[in-house]
Design a protein around this motif. Structure first.
Motif, PDB file in Angstrom:
ATOM      1  N   HIS A 276     -14.374  72.411 -19.281  1.00  0.00           N
ATOM      2  CA  HIS A 276     -14.991  73.658 -18.813  1.00  0.00           C
ATOM      3  C   HIS A 276     -14.259  74.864 -19.401  1.00  0.00           C
ATOM      4  O   HIS A 276     -14.897  75.802 -19.909  1.00  0.00           O
ATOM      5  CB  HIS A 276     -14.964  73.707 -17.295  1.00  0.00           C
TER       6      HIS A 276
ATOM      7  N   GLN B   7     -12.062  69.920 -15.918  1.00  0.00           N
ATOM      8  CA  GLN B   7     -11.564  71.292 -15.984  1.00  0.00           C
ATOM      9  C   GLN B   7     -11.245  71.690 -17.421  1.00  0.00           C
ATOM     10  O   GLN B   7     -11.559  72.796 -17.852  1.00  0.00           O
ATOM     11  CB  GLN B   7     -10.316  71.427 -15.118  1.00  0.00           C
TER      12      GLN B   7
ATOM     13  N   GLU C 266      -5.060  76.851 -11.839  1.00  0.00           N
ATOM     14  CA  GLU C 266      -3.871  76.310 -12.504  1.00  0.00           C
ATOM     15  C   GLU C 266      -3.693  76.847 -13.922  1.00  0.00           C
ATOM     16  O   GLU C 266      -2.587  76.824 -14.460  1.00  0.00           O
ATOM     17  CB  GLU C 266      -3.954  74.772 -12.570  1.00  0.00           C
ATOM     18  N   ASP C 267      -4.781  77.324 -14.536  1.00  0.00           N
ATOM     19  CA  ASP C 267      -4.722  77.740 -15.943  1.00  0.00           C
ATOM     20  C   ASP C 267      -4.342  79.220 -16.042  1.00  0.00           C
ATOM     21  O   ASP C 267      -5.162  80.075 -16.363  1.00  0.00           O
ATOM     22  CB  ASP C 267      -6.048  77.472 -16.635  1.00  0.00           C
TER      23      ASP C 267
ATOM     24  N   LEU D   9      -4.663  70.309 -15.896  1.00  0.00           N
ATOM     25  CA  LEU D   9      -6.113  70.320 -15.784  1.00  0.00           C
ATOM     26  C   LEU D   9      -6.628  68.899 -15.931  1.00  0.00           C
ATOM     27  O   LEU D   9      -6.164  68.147 -16.800  1.00  0.00           O
ATOM     28  CB  LEU D   9      -6.726  71.188 -16.898  1.00  0.00           C
TER      29      LEU D   9
ATOM     30  N   PRO E 291     -10.009  77.660 -13.661  1.00  0.00           N
ATOM     31  CA  PRO E 291      -9.193  76.982 -12.641  1.00  0.00           C
ATOM     32  C   PRO E 291      -7.934  77.790 -12.344  1.00  0.00           C
ATOM     33  O   PRO E 291      -7.344  78.397 -13.257  1.00  0.00           O
ATOM     34  CB  PRO E 291      -8.840  75.648 -13.307  1.00  0.00           C
TER      35      PRO E 291
END
Length: 213
Positions: free
Chosen positions: A50, A47, A161-162, A43, A159
């Motif tokens: 957030h 990101q 990716e998370d 991240l 996101p």
């Protein structure tokens, strides 16, 4: 002092101890954190901040849930309903522990206003329980439905990716759905539209402040 008064006093003492641990002590969940083996990034800084804000809101929501359940259990007249509230509350402790742990992984913190959120939610829970068990359960069901929708919004905002945070919120959402169905199965009375609207407004204030503070 008669047995009924002693039982009520015991419950107050137990709930006071639970309140202190909820607000001031690290949460200890019974279930392992979902997504522990999944990647949480990479991240970038925007990101990360957030996600931190989203999870701080979710953690504060669980602080409020604990207070609501405790207030409702204190004033509920039906022992079986008090026990159902207690079981649901125990599952919510897992949510507290998971969001707190993930916040720490991200280098974040919980809301500075958590004691205030707790006290306000406790008062609401006491009032809901005092209104009668059918209204009490109706308030619980509506709360969980609103939390379910709120978590869905956070899942969409995460996101891609998370995946670690996503696994946590997905399990929380599943649990909240189960709690709402439990309340409905026990005889929850649907709340009037103005009450539902007031609940949404209060939630909006909490989420806006907790995201930043």
């Amino acid at each position: 002092m008669d047995a009924e008064r002693l039982d009520a006093l015991d419950r107050v003492i137990v709930e006071f101890d639970r309140a202190l641990r909820t607000v001031f002590a690290p949460a200890r969940g019974a279930r392992p954190m979902p997504g522990a083996g999944l990647p949480g990034g990479p991240l970038d800084e925007a990101q990360r901040r957030h996600v931190e804000g989203l999870l701080r809101v979710d953690h504060t929501g669980e602080i409020c849930a604990q207070a609501l359940y405790q207030g409702q259990a204190l004033t509920s007249r039906d022992p079986s309903i008090r026990e159902a509230l207690r079981r649901a509350s125990d599952e919510e402790v897992d949510h507290l522990a998971w969001t707190e742990a993930r916040l720490h992984e991200l280098g974040g913190r919980t809301s500075l206003l958590d004691p205030l959120w707790y006290l306000g939610s406790l008062a609401i829970g006491v009032a809901a329980g005092a209104a009668g068990d059918d209204w009490n359960l109706g308030f619980l069901a509506e709360t969980e439905r609103q939390v379910e929708r709120h978590l869905e919004g956070h899942l969409q905002a995460l996101p891609a990716e998370d995946r670690r945070s996503r696994a946590i919120l997905e399990q929380m959402k599943e649990d909240e759905t189960g709690h709402a169905r439990l309340a409905e199965s026990l005889g929850a009375r649907p709340l009037p539209a103005p009450v539902r609207g007031a609940m949404r407004l209060a939630s909006k204030v909490m989420t806006t402040l907790a995201y930043r503070l």
